[in-house]
Scaffold this motif. Sequence first.
Motif, PDB file in Angstrom:
ATOM      1  N   LEU A 182       7.958  18.401  13.165  1.00 64.32           N
ATOM      2  CA  LEU A 182       7.041  17.963  12.120  1.00 64.32           C
ATOM      3  C   LEU A 182       5.601  18.169  12.572  1.00 64.32           C
ATOM      4  O   LEU A 182       5.311  18.118  13.770  1.00 64.32           O
ATOM      5  N   PRO A 183       4.672  18.386  11.631  1.00 64.44           N
ATOM      6  CA  PRO A 183       3.266  18.558  12.003  1.00 64.44           C
ATOM      7  C   PRO A 183       2.739  17.363  12.796  1.00 64.44           C
ATOM      8  O   PRO A 183       3.100  16.211  12.523  1.00 64.44           O
ATOM      9  N   ALA A 184       1.869  17.637  13.757  1.00 69.18           N
ATOM     10  CA  ALA A 184       1.371  16.597  14.664  1.00 69.18           C
ATOM     11  C   ALA A 184       0.204  15.819  14.097  1.00 69.18           C
ATOM     12  O   ALA A 184      -0.264  14.872  14.736  1.00 69.18           O
ATOM     13  N   ASP A 185      -0.278  16.199  12.915  1.00 72.17           N
ATOM     14  CA  ASP A 185      -1.306  15.416  12.225  1.00 72.17           C
ATOM     15  C   ASP A 185      -0.604  14.452  11.275  1.00 72.17           C
ATOM     16  O   ASP A 185       0.198  14.881  10.428  1.00 72.17           O
ATOM     17  N   PHE A 186      -0.926  13.149  11.414  1.00 69.90           N
ATOM     18  CA  PHE A 186      -0.226  12.119  10.636  1.00 69.90           C
ATOM     19  C   PHE A 186      -1.175  11.402   9.675  1.00 69.90           C
ATOM     20  O   PHE A 186      -2.313  11.092  10.028  1.00 69.90           O
ATOM     21  N   GLU A 187      -0.674  11.150   8.490  1.00 69.54           N
ATOM     22  CA  GLU A 187      -1.355  10.314   7.495  1.00 69.54           C
ATOM     23  C   GLU A 187      -0.549   9.023   7.377  1.00 69.54           C
ATOM     24  O   GLU A 187       0.607   9.039   6.937  1.00 69.54           O
ATOM     25  N   LEU A 188      -1.129   7.901   7.802  1.00 71.09           N
ATOM     26  CA  LEU A 188      -0.403   6.638   7.870  1.00 71.09           C
ATOM     27  C   LEU A 188      -0.499   5.879   6.551  1.00 71.09           C
ATOM     28  O   LEU A 188      -1.577   5.749   5.962  1.00 71.09           O
ATOM     29  N   MET A 189       0.644   5.346   6.133  1.00 71.20           N
ATOM     30  CA  MET A 189       0.729   4.434   4.992  1.00 71.20           C
ATOM     31  C   MET A 189       1.468   3.197   5.503  1.00 71.20           C
ATOM     32  O   MET A 189       2.685   3.232   5.665  1.00 71.20           O
ATOM     33  N   GLU A 190       0.738   2.139   5.794  1.00 75.38           N
ATOM     34  CA  GLU A 190       1.365   0.946   6.371  1.00 75.38           C
ATOM     35  C   GLU A 190       1.443  -0.154   5.329  1.00 75.38           C
ATOM     36  O   GLU A 190       0.447  -0.478   4.677  1.00 75.38           O
ATOM     37  N   ILE A 191       2.616  -0.751   5.204  1.00 79.92           N
ATOM     38  CA  ILE A 191       2.781  -1.916   4.337  1.00 79.92           C
ATOM     39  C   ILE A 191       2.856  -3.159   5.212  1.00 79.92           C
ATOM     40  O   ILE A 191       3.327  -3.118   6.338  1.00 79.92           O
TER      41      ILE A 191
ATOM     42  N   ALA B  73       0.354  15.855  -1.514  1.00 78.79           N
ATOM     43  CA  ALA B  73       0.655  16.011  -0.083  1.00 78.79           C
ATOM     44  C   ALA B  73      -0.203  17.139   0.483  1.00 78.79           C
ATOM     45  O   ALA B  73      -0.480  18.132  -0.189  1.00 78.79           O
ATOM     46  N   LYS B  74      -0.633  16.977   1.738  1.00 80.85           N
ATOM     47  CA  LYS B  74      -1.488  17.969   2.387  1.00 80.85           C
ATOM     48  C   LYS B  74      -0.650  18.869   3.298  1.00 80.85           C
ATOM     49  O   LYS B  74       0.176  18.380   4.080  1.00 80.85           O
ATOM     50  N   THR B  75      -0.876  20.153   3.197  1.00 81.13           N
ATOM     51  CA  THR B  75      -0.180  21.099   4.064  1.00 81.13           C
ATOM     52  C   THR B  75      -0.585  20.871   5.519  1.00 81.13           C
ATOM     53  O   THR B  75      -1.762  20.681   5.825  1.00 81.13           O
ATOM     54  N   GLY B  76       0.408  20.835   6.392  1.00 79.40           N
ATOM     55  CA  GLY B  76       0.139  20.649   7.813  1.00 79.40           C
ATOM     56  C   GLY B  76      -0.040  19.204   8.229  1.00 79.40           C
ATOM     57  O   GLY B  76      -0.454  18.933   9.358  1.00 79.40           O
ATOM     58  N   VAL B  77       0.288  18.270   7.332  1.00 85.48           N
ATOM     59  CA  VAL B  77       0.142  16.839   7.614  1.00 85.48           C
ATOM     60  C   VAL B  77       1.467  16.137   7.328  1.00 85.48           C
ATOM     61  O   VAL B  77       2.098  16.373   6.293  1.00 85.48           O
ATOM     62  N   THR B  78       1.893  15.276   8.247  1.00 86.41           N
ATOM     63  CA  THR B  78       3.080  14.446   8.047  1.00 86.41           C
ATOM     64  C   THR B  78       2.653  13.101   7.476  1.00 86.41           C
ATOM     65  O   THR B  78       1.931  12.347   8.128  1.00 86.41           O
TER      66      THR B  78
ATOM     67  N   ALA C 276      10.289  10.861  -3.229  1.00 82.48           N
ATOM     68  CA  ALA C 276       9.226  11.679  -2.642  1.00 82.48           C
ATOM     69  C   ALA C 276       9.791  12.594  -1.563  1.00 82.48           C
ATOM     70  O   ALA C 276       9.346  13.740  -1.407  1.00 82.48           O
ATOM     71  N   GLY C 277      10.784  12.089  -0.820  1.00 82.77           N
ATOM     72  CA  GLY C 277      11.386  12.903   0.222  1.00 82.77           C
ATOM     73  C   GLY C 277      12.064  14.145  -0.335  1.00 82.77           C
ATOM     74  O   GLY C 277      12.046  15.205   0.297  1.00 82.77           O
ATOM     75  N   ALA C 278      12.634  14.012  -1.527  1.00 80.19           N
ATOM     76  CA  ALA C 278      13.295  15.160  -2.139  1.00 80.19           C
ATOM     77  C   ALA C 278      12.308  16.275  -2.462  1.00 80.19           C
ATOM     78  O   ALA C 278      12.702  17.441  -2.591  1.00 80.19           O
ATOM     79  N   GLN C 279      11.024  15.920  -2.582  1.00 79.01           N
ATOM     80  CA  GLN C 279       9.981  16.911  -2.884  1.00 79.01           C
ATOM     81  C   GLN C 279       9.259  17.391  -1.631  1.00 79.01           C
ATOM     82  O   GLN C 279       8.418  18.296  -1.706  1.00 79.01           O
ATOM     83  N   ALA C 280       9.543  16.784  -0.495  1.00 80.76           N
ATOM     84  CA  ALA C 280       8.841  17.135   0.736  1.00 80.76           C
ATOM     85  C   ALA C 280       9.255  18.519   1.218  1.00 80.76           C
ATOM     86  O   ALA C 280      10.353  19.013   0.927  1.00 80.76           O
ATOM     87  N   THR C 281       8.363  19.147   1.969  1.00 82.27           N
ATOM     88  CA  THR C 281       8.627  20.470   2.521  1.00 82.27           C
ATOM     89  C   THR C 281       8.380  20.456   4.027  1.00 82.27           C
ATOM     90  O   THR C 281       7.782  19.515   4.563  1.00 82.27           O
ATOM     91  N   ALA C 282       8.802  21.494   4.701  1.00 82.73           N
ATOM     92  CA  ALA C 282       8.592  21.577   6.143  1.00 82.73           C
ATOM     93  C   ALA C 282       7.110  21.587   6.491  1.00 82.73           C
ATOM     94  O   ALA C 282       6.715  21.100   7.551  1.00 82.73           O
ATOM     95  N   ASP C 283       6.270  22.127   5.600  1.00 81.20           N
ATOM     96  CA  ASP C 283       4.823  22.160   5.850  1.00 81.20           C
ATOM     97  C   ASP C 283       4.132  20.861   5.452  1.00 81.20           C
ATOM     98  O   ASP C 283       3.012  20.596   5.891  1.00 81.20           O
ATOM     99  N   ALA C 284       4.785  20.052   4.623  1.00 77.80           N
ATOM    100  CA  ALA C 284       4.211  18.780   4.180  1.00 77.80           C
ATOM    101  C   ALA C 284       5.332  17.739   4.129  1.00 77.80           C
ATOM    102  O   ALA C 284       5.753  17.301   3.052  1.00 77.80           O
ATOM    103  N   PRO C 285       5.838  17.337   5.303  1.00 76.51           N
ATOM    104  CA  PRO C 285       6.994  16.444   5.345  1.00 76.51           C
ATOM    105  C   PRO C 285       6.614  14.981   5.110  1.00 76.51           C
ATOM    106  O   PRO C 285       5.444  14.604   5.088  1.00 76.51           O
ATOM    107  N   LEU C 286       7.647  14.177   4.964  1.00 79.20           N
ATOM    108  CA  LEU C 286       7.506  12.734   4.764  1.00 79.20           C
ATOM    109  C   LEU C 286       8.391  12.035   5.786  1.00 79.20           C
ATOM    110  O   LEU C 286       9.536  12.443   6.006  1.00 79.20           O
ATOM    111  N   ALA C 287       7.867  10.986   6.410  1.00 80.29           N
ATOM    112  CA  ALA C 287       8.645  10.233   7.399  1.00 80.29           C
ATOM    113  C   ALA C 287       8.549   8.746   7.113  1.00 80.29           C
ATOM    114  O   ALA C 287       7.626   8.278   6.434  1.00 80.29           O
TER     115      ALA C 287
END
Length: 363
Positions: free
Chosen positions: A153-162, A277-282, A309-320
Amino acid sequence: MPIDKAQYVATDPGACGPDAVARAFENQVAYCRDNGAPVTALVCDALRQLLDTERGGAVMRRVRRWAGPALADALPLRVAGGLHALHLAGEEPALAPIYEGLGPTHGAELIADAIERHEPYLMPWLDGPPQTNEAGRSANFAAAFLWLVDQGLPADFELMEIGSSAGINLMMRRYRYDLGGVSAGPATSRMKLVPEWRGDPPPEGAFDIVDAQGCDVAPVDLTDPAQALRLKAYIWPEFTERFARMDAAIAAANSFPPEITRMRAGDFLERQLGNPAKTGVTRVLMHSVVWQYIPAEERERITALMEDAGAQATADAPLAWVSLEANRDTHRHELSVRYWPGGEEWRQLATAHPHGAWIEWSG
């Protein structure tokens, strides 16, 4: 440390009534002892003793008649947090022998006296769940991010914390980590997290956090001394290093506060996932010791949002999805991960101390 499950009283986390209240206190005592917190165990045991008496005034009457699920509501820690705050503020000198670890045999009497003297102060502590924001948990997230990068997965992360509370984990980009000999984060950071590491180290590598936003239904402002004291009160007094980490987090928040929205978890996640979703960002949903406080229907909504959302994720813009939550069967906290595409099933990476003291890696 293996847990002696015989110490725990079997109970449904959603159970209500006087028996459930008593079991909640008994389980909290066992849990504190298992996690190296004898002072907090003493306080909770004293409160358990008071359930069988008429002592404690309106506070303990409300506890005895608790209408909700006492275990899921973390009822013992609500009262214990208020008592610890009295001590930290210097408002109740009689409690000092307890918090100094002297273990008086008449702890229940001391605590009953304190509760009765400070009834107006303590009653509001019963109104909401504990806020247990802890920088030490960021080490778990850092290890999980290294593992995700190792999966490709891309090493740049976008955090969403609940359940961000004060947003201490949202500031994790500023912390330095030593994870079983694997280092990450800025070398000059004031916050250095070095949990006792058990097992193999996580994969070596690097990651960066390009955005970090969170939500909470009752966010804590670390720049407000009164709110900071409340958060400190939920720190178990045995763990002095946690107070040092809290002071470092307060300093970090005062220099550049984290971005926290007052919002329910499901609404926040729907908003964040609605952004392109941003390309190159997890993009990663993360949370720690909060899942039990979220209503079941909202947990289901969050799961559905992530899977859609995971069903729409791609290798370039994954979701974790990275979770550090208690397993109610084993009474241990587990670090678990899912990601899309390619890692849709939950994978347990580690078990961990709830406040970051140690991590046992299995990833």
